[in-house]
Design an enzyme around this catalytic site. Sequence first.
Site, PDB file in Angstrom:
ATOM      1  N   ASP A 292      67.727  19.245  46.962  1.00  0.00           N
ATOM      2  CA  ASP A 292      66.285  18.962  46.965  1.00  0.00           C
ATOM      3  C   ASP A 292      65.767  18.773  48.394  1.00  0.00           C
ATOM      4  O   ASP A 292      64.685  19.254  48.734  1.00  0.00           O
ATOM      5  CB  ASP A 292      66.006  17.707  46.127  1.00  0.00           C
ATOM      6  CG  ASP A 292      66.249  17.930  44.644  1.00  0.00           C
ATOM      7  OD1 ASP A 292      65.546  18.759  44.050  1.00  0.00           O
ATOM      8  OD2 ASP A 292      67.154  17.289  44.092  1.00  0.00           O
TER       9      ASP A 292
ATOM     10  N   HIS B  83      66.349  15.829  33.015  1.00  0.00           N
ATOM     11  CA  HIS B  83      66.064  14.398  33.146  1.00  0.00           C
ATOM     12  C   HIS B  83      64.783  14.002  32.419  1.00  0.00           C
ATOM     13  O   HIS B  83      64.250  12.919  32.653  1.00  0.00           O
ATOM     14  CB  HIS B  83      65.923  14.030  34.624  1.00  0.00           C
ATOM     15  CG  HIS B  83      67.073  14.436  35.469  1.00  0.00           C
ATOM     16  ND1 HIS B  83      68.345  13.971  35.237  1.00  0.00           N
ATOM     17  CD2 HIS B  83      67.165  15.281  36.532  1.00  0.00           C
ATOM     18  CE1 HIS B  83      69.172  14.504  36.137  1.00  0.00           C
ATOM     19  NE2 HIS B  83      68.486  15.312  36.922  1.00  0.00           N
TER      20      HIS B  83
ATOM     21  N   HIS C  58      73.713  12.754  37.347  1.00  0.00           N
ATOM     22  CA  HIS C  58      74.354  14.055  37.137  1.00  0.00           C
ATOM     23  C   HIS C  58      75.859  13.874  36.971  1.00  0.00           C
ATOM     24  O   HIS C  58      76.623  14.822  37.110  1.00  0.00           O
ATOM     25  CB  HIS C  58      74.103  14.991  38.316  1.00  0.00           C
ATOM     26  CG  HIS C  58      72.689  15.065  38.738  1.00  0.00           C
ATOM     27  ND1 HIS C  58      72.159  14.216  39.683  1.00  0.00           N
ATOM     28  CD2 HIS C  58      71.679  15.865  38.333  1.00  0.00           C
ATOM     29  CE1 HIS C  58      70.873  14.505  39.838  1.00  0.00           C
ATOM     30  NE2 HIS C  58      70.560  15.492  39.035  1.00  0.00           N
TER      31      HIS C  58
END
Lengths: 332, 332
Positions: free
Chosen positions: A112, A59, A219
């Site tokens: 995450d 990213h 994504h």
Amino acid sequence: MAPTQKLINDGNHTVDEMLAGVLAAHPNHLALAAPRAVIAKSGPRPGKVALIIGGGSGHEPTFLGFVGKGLADGCAVGNVFASPPPQPVVDAALATHGGAGVLLMYGNYAGDVMNFDMAAELLQMDNVEARTVLTTDDIASSPNPAKRRGVAGNVFIFKAAGAAADLMLPLDEVERIARHANARTYTMGVALSACSLPQTRRLNFDLPAGEMEIGMGIHGEPGIRRGPLKPADAVVDEMMDAILAEMAAPAGASVAVLVNSLGSTPLMELYILYARVAERLKLAGLGIHSSLVGPYCTSMEMAGASITVMHLDDELAKMLDHPCDCAMFRVG
Amino acid sequence: MAPTQKLINDGNHTVDEMLAGVLAAHPNHLALAAPRAVIAKSGPRPGKVALIIGGGSGHEPTFLGFVGKGLADGCAVGNVFASPPPQPVVDAALATHGGAGVLLMYGNYAGDVMNFDMAAELLQMDNVEARTVLTTDDIASSPNPAKRRGVAGNVFIFKAAGAAADLMLPLDEVERIARHANARTYTMGVALSACSLPQTRRLNFDLPAGEMEIGMGIHGEPGIRRGPLKPADAVVDEMMDAILAEMAAPAGASVAVLVNSLGSTPLMELYILYARVAERLKLAGLGIHSSLVGPYCTSMEMAGASITVMHLDDELAKMLDHPCDCAMFRVG
């Protein structure tokens, strides 16, 4: 773009080779505290809350490009589109905190959440107070704001929290401002192509030429609807309708705007989009305080763009205007 | 990328719609002196040489992104991949010059040479002294340095001239420094895909998937050789062999480096390239004074990259380090 068209050496080592390049190119800004734990050369400062950000790679300039004086103190670097494990989060935090606690910020993705939560627990065991604030700015990703993903709005949200920490505010205040910034930041994206994963050199989803997917995640997560690619103004209108409805800012309010490339959409197209975004904001009676246009949160070479609008108040405007000096982003 | 995948409204009006967005997004930096004549809000300044740059659109942030305090005073904006006519060059110059003359700088392309030369004549008729310096940094484009094209090295060359003008040096000196900067700047590129022209939405050349073309120009001009895409380090080595041989800098010399995306090649890949560039410079005994990594001179969404190395001396290092504050580029 054809899946094989990548300037890489080994698809399994792209992140470490990228990191070697980043550290070589920015020796005055960035250093490595431990493997995959990038920290700012400017820190640590006694009494300052450390802001640690992170997430998967691919990213760029998100996340590591936002490490520097006035923004994040450190960053944990995951593999392509994969959360970092807890250790680099802990390493970055321990190397940069000033005894006033640590704020961990990242986009709301299951991997995450798990890894940063574990890192927070490990830091508590080291007697370092750690809080976490998830970013959830992607309004297309769920009707429930708490379940939304974090995408390009990270730039504004991290920026606000980083400024608060740089101003030596206590952890409670930095956390409050981070949550406040996140609650007032709204992003929607549109994808025009997939990107290809370096490990496999295969496209991460299928989107026929001539089609677009509104609301697609960074994504390749499914968006709201797929259909024939429309003219730029119509695409902006569809995204701005949704953003303005969610934001519900009164006329006279002030906003910050980010028109972001998902990778291969060039500046020419971003500025064409921006022109229409500015028209829509003007029609809504909203003032533009500041703007960013460019690749800020990408999906490697995905074609497409996102629009982020942050509904400002005096506090958030001050935080966005506060100087920062990062390897890939500067203000002031 | 499929040729149709563009976020535009009308393929014949992309440049004017882009300009509307650029002016809306950067009201503190940029203004329009006349149609297609973008000028810096910071000027004019009495006694200062005006630096006017320009060329075709589609290379953003080149050229208009480099207009601002400390760099170019104005920019003439052509259609996509087409030289601007003389009028916007003249308009930008007349709106920004400070009575000390004008330096016109642009890449060495036949259309630009004709139009900028005509602009210089028109300025002379208005009793404004005008000189021109062509950039010729693309070492792949001809064995004869005077016949080479100007590509991404523009960033460094314009930057040096802009700093000289900002330091209030006289026209003779600004011109000398511009020529000196150009003579010491070496670029080579590699293309992995074509880009598509907004007017036709067709690819501007044919490059099969899995192939690369070393030395290709930023409008798709033929390169040195075409072959199967190699690993990143091998591609860098081929380009750096040529650059180092041309540059012939003694060990101990200092350089500035730009690893530039031609459009859709993402930062991850640029930093992988940069890591190898830095290794090669170290092996040659050369020190890196400063680096830029990102999309600085693009061909819309073309995939590929270029490497620029500027052989510094104390004067050029000072010019690169001099502060500038442009809409899309800042130093200091």
